[in-house]
Scaffold this active site. Structure first.
Site, short mmCIF file in Angstrom:
data_model
loop_
_atom_site.label_atom_id
_atom_site.label_comp_id
_atom_site.label_asym_id
_atom_site.label_seq_id
_atom_site.Cartn_x
_atom_site.Cartn_y
_atom_site.Cartn_z
N SER A 1 0.68 -1.39 -0.08
CA SER A 1 0.13 0.09 0.06
C SER A 1 0.83 1.37 -0.11
O SER A 1 1.62 1.33 0.77
CB SER A 1 -1.01 0.07 1.23
OG SER A 1 -1.99 -0.50 1.01
N HIS B 1 -3.92 0.19 -5.72
CA HIS B 1 -3.12 -0.68 -6.21
C HIS B 1 -3.22 -0.89 -7.51
O HIS B 1 -4.43 -1.32 -8.10
CB HIS B 1 -3.52 -2.20 -5.53
CG HIS B 1 -3.35 -2.28 -4.09
ND1 HIS B 1 -2.43 -3.29 -3.74
CD2 HIS B 1 -3.96 -1.83 -3.00
CE1 HIS B 1 -2.14 -2.99 -2.44
NE2 HIS B 1 -3.16 -2.41 -1.76
N HIS C 1 -5.41 -9.84 -2.34
CA HIS C 1 -5.61 -9.93 -0.78
C HIS C 1 -6.77 -11.09 -0.86
O HIS C 1 -7.74 -11.34 -1.43
CB HIS C 1 -5.77 -8.75 -0.12
CG HIS C 1 -4.89 -7.86 -0.40
ND1 HIS C 1 -4.84 -6.57 -1.33
CD2 HIS C 1 -4.05 -7.40 0.38
CE1 HIS C 1 -3.95 -6.03 -1.14
NE2 HIS C 1 -3.34 -6.35 0.03
N TYR D 1 -8.90 -11.00 1.59
CA TYR D 1 -10.08 -10.42 1.99
C TYR D 1 -11.14 -10.13 0.87
O TYR D 1 -12.10 -9.65 0.90
CB TYR D 1 -9.95 -9.10 2.97
CG TYR D 1 -9.28 -8.02 2.11
CD1 TYR D 1 -9.64 -7.29 1.43
CD2 TYR D 1 -7.87 -7.75 2.85
CE1 TYR D 1 -8.94 -6.28 0.82
CE2 TYR D 1 -7.12 -6.91 2.38
CZ TYR D 1 -7.47 -6.16 1.37
OH TYR D 1 -6.70 -4.96 0.90
N GLU D 2 -10.42 -10.03 -0.37
CA GLU D 2 -11.14 -9.91 -1.61
C GLU D 2 -12.20 -10.85 -2.00
O GLU D 2 -12.95 -10.66 -2.74
CB GLU D 2 -10.23 -9.37 -2.94
CG GLU D 2 -9.47 -8.12 -2.55
CD GLU D 2 -8.21 -7.66 -3.49
OE1 GLU D 2 -8.70 -7.50 -4.83
OE2 GLU D 2 -7.17 -8.08 -3.25
N ALA E 1 2.27 -2.38 4.29
CA ALA E 1 2.03 -1.39 5.46
C ALA E 1 1.33 -2.42 6.47
O ALA E 1 0.48 -3.30 6.25
CB ALA E 1 0.64 -0.64 4.68
N MET F 1 -2.68 -7.51 6.45
CA MET F 1 -3.58 -8.49 5.86
C MET F 1 -2.80 -9.14 4.70
O MET F 1 -3.58 -9.80 3.53
CB MET F 1 -4.85 -7.64 5.48
CG MET F 1 -5.38 -6.63 6.41
SD MET F 1 -6.92 -5.77 6.00
CE MET F 1 -7.05 -4.63 7.41
N SER F 2 -1.75 -9.12 4.61
CA SER F 2 -1.01 -9.91 3.37
C SER F 2 0.21 -10.63 3.72
O SER F 2 0.56 -10.97 4.82
CB SER F 2 -0.60 -8.61 2.55
OG SER F 2 0.44 -7.68 3.01
N ASN G 1 0.60 2.94 11.22
CA ASN G 1 -0.24 3.35 12.07
C ASN G 1 -0.12 2.61 13.37
O ASN G 1 0.54 1.46 13.25
CB ASN G 1 -1.93 3.61 11.62
CG ASN G 1 -2.12 1.89 11.43
OD1 ASN G 1 -1.84 1.50 10.33
ND2 ASN G 1 -2.75 1.19 12.39
N HIS H 1 -8.05 3.69 5.87
CA HIS H 1 -7.18 3.28 5.00
C HIS H 1 -6.27 4.65 4.52
O HIS H 1 -5.23 4.74 4.21
CB HIS H 1 -8.14 2.78 3.83
CG HIS H 1 -6.95 2.33 2.69
ND1 HIS H 1 -6.23 1.12 3.01
CD2 HIS H 1 -7.03 2.55 1.30
CE1 HIS H 1 -5.75 0.95 1.85
NE2 HIS H 1 -6.23 1.77 0.65
N1 HPA Z 1 -4.26 -3.42 10.94
C1 HPA Z 1 -4.10 -4.38 9.91
N2 HPA Z 1 -3.77 -4.07 8.77
C2 HPA Z 1 -3.10 -2.93 8.55
C3 HPA Z 1 -2.92 -2.09 9.59
C4 HPA Z 1 -3.70 -2.38 10.83
O1 HPA Z 1 -3.71 -1.53 12.07
N3 HPA Z 1 -2.45 -1.04 8.97
C5 HPA Z 1 -1.90 -0.92 7.83
N4 HPA Z 1 -2.37 -2.31 7.41
#
Ligand code: HPA
Length: 270
Positions: A28, A59, A81, A83-84, A111, A209-210, A233, A245
């Site tokens: 990301s 993406h 991903h 989750y898609e 990320a 998530m990856s 974050n 996001h």
């Molecule tokens: N959680 C899950 N996936 C993420 C996060 C998060 O805080 N930040 C960036 N991708």
């Protein structure tokens, strides 16, 4: 699955005979790295028969073939991903395809949310290990023997040699580098504070998530793997702000200069 992979391989090989030595997956906000390298050819995922396509904003979906320094690379600009809604075997198909294209080394980026209380948004974390208890193994199902063994060892998913390369490069580039364990969960929702406490209890330092599933598929094939997370974050419950996001992308964009510098240095030293 193996048949689909071979169809994708034939489709790519009909368009290029480029021989990459290393593969790079861009996470990301980091997608424009490929614009700064010596590009030789690009192939949109949509042009590859049977290839899964990402639906996430920000993406791009294509392979970029080119050179970083003297190293021939294939870059995945945009990943798929879980989750898609794709099966895990589709999520890792692009990485396997890069393996069949001949890469020996895979550099993964993403990320991630920081779980370790010492981490701050904008930090880079070299992945030393991972936990994938939150997602199904990409190796479930019939095992195509040409890809790798049925019960592959995962005691050194992230190559110790490459970890040392990354440390050296970060030092030479004067970029501060954290290290830790990446936890992959399914998403697409961010975690609850209780889930983050659980991840910390498991021994996790960052959550995303990856990546971990891709690392497993690559190790299964015997590739040498390394990974770097951009901590975008603080994970849920570790700060007062709600997660979105936009924050993830803004932080990734803010530090993308250093990130590119580090990745370039690492690839040139592979
Ligand atoms: N959680 C899950 N996936 C993420 C996060 C998060 O805080 N930040 C960036 N991708």
């Amino acid at each position: 699955m193996y048949q689909k992979l071979k169809t994708c391989l034939e489709s790519v090989r009909a368009k290029t005979d480029f021989q990459p030595a290393a593969g790079l997956v861009l996470g990301s906000g980091l997608g424009d790295y490929a614009d700064g390298i010596k590009v030789i050819q690009t192939i949109d995922y949509a042009e590859i028969e049977g290839f899964p396509r990402s639906t996430v904003k920000g993406h791009k979906g294509r392979f970029v073939f080119g050179r970083v320094g003297t190293v021939p690379v294939v870059i995945m600009q945009g990943r798929v991903h879980y989750y898609e809604g794709y099966p895990m075997s589709d999520v890792v198909l692009p990485v396997r395809l890069m393996g069949l294209l001949g890469i020996k080394t895979l550099v993964l980026t993403n990320a991630a949310g920081g779980i370790n209380p010492d981490f701050r948004p904008g930090d880079f974390m070299m992945i030393t290990d991972h936990i994938t208890t939150g997602v199904p193994s990409p190796l479930i199902g019939a095992n195509p023997n040409p890809l790798g063994p049925r019960f592959p060892d995962m005691s050194e998913v992230y190559s110790k040699r490459l970890q040392q390369v990354i440390r050296t490069c970060a030092e030479e580039c004067a970029i501060s580098l954290k290290e830790g364990v990446y936890v992959q969960l399914t998403g697409p929702n961010y975690e609850t504070p209780a889930e983050i406490r659980m991840c910390r209890g498991w021994g996790g330092d960052a959550v995303g998530m990856s990546t971990a599933c891709e690392a497993m598929a690559a190790r299964h094939m015997g590739l040498e793997v390394c990974g770097i997370s951009c901590i975008t974050n603080l994970a849920a419950g570790l700060s007062q702000v709600q997660l979105d996001h936009k924050e993830v992308q803004e932080t990734a964009d803010r530090v993308s200069g250093d990130f590119k510098k580090l990745i370039t240095a690492v690839i040139e030293k592979l």
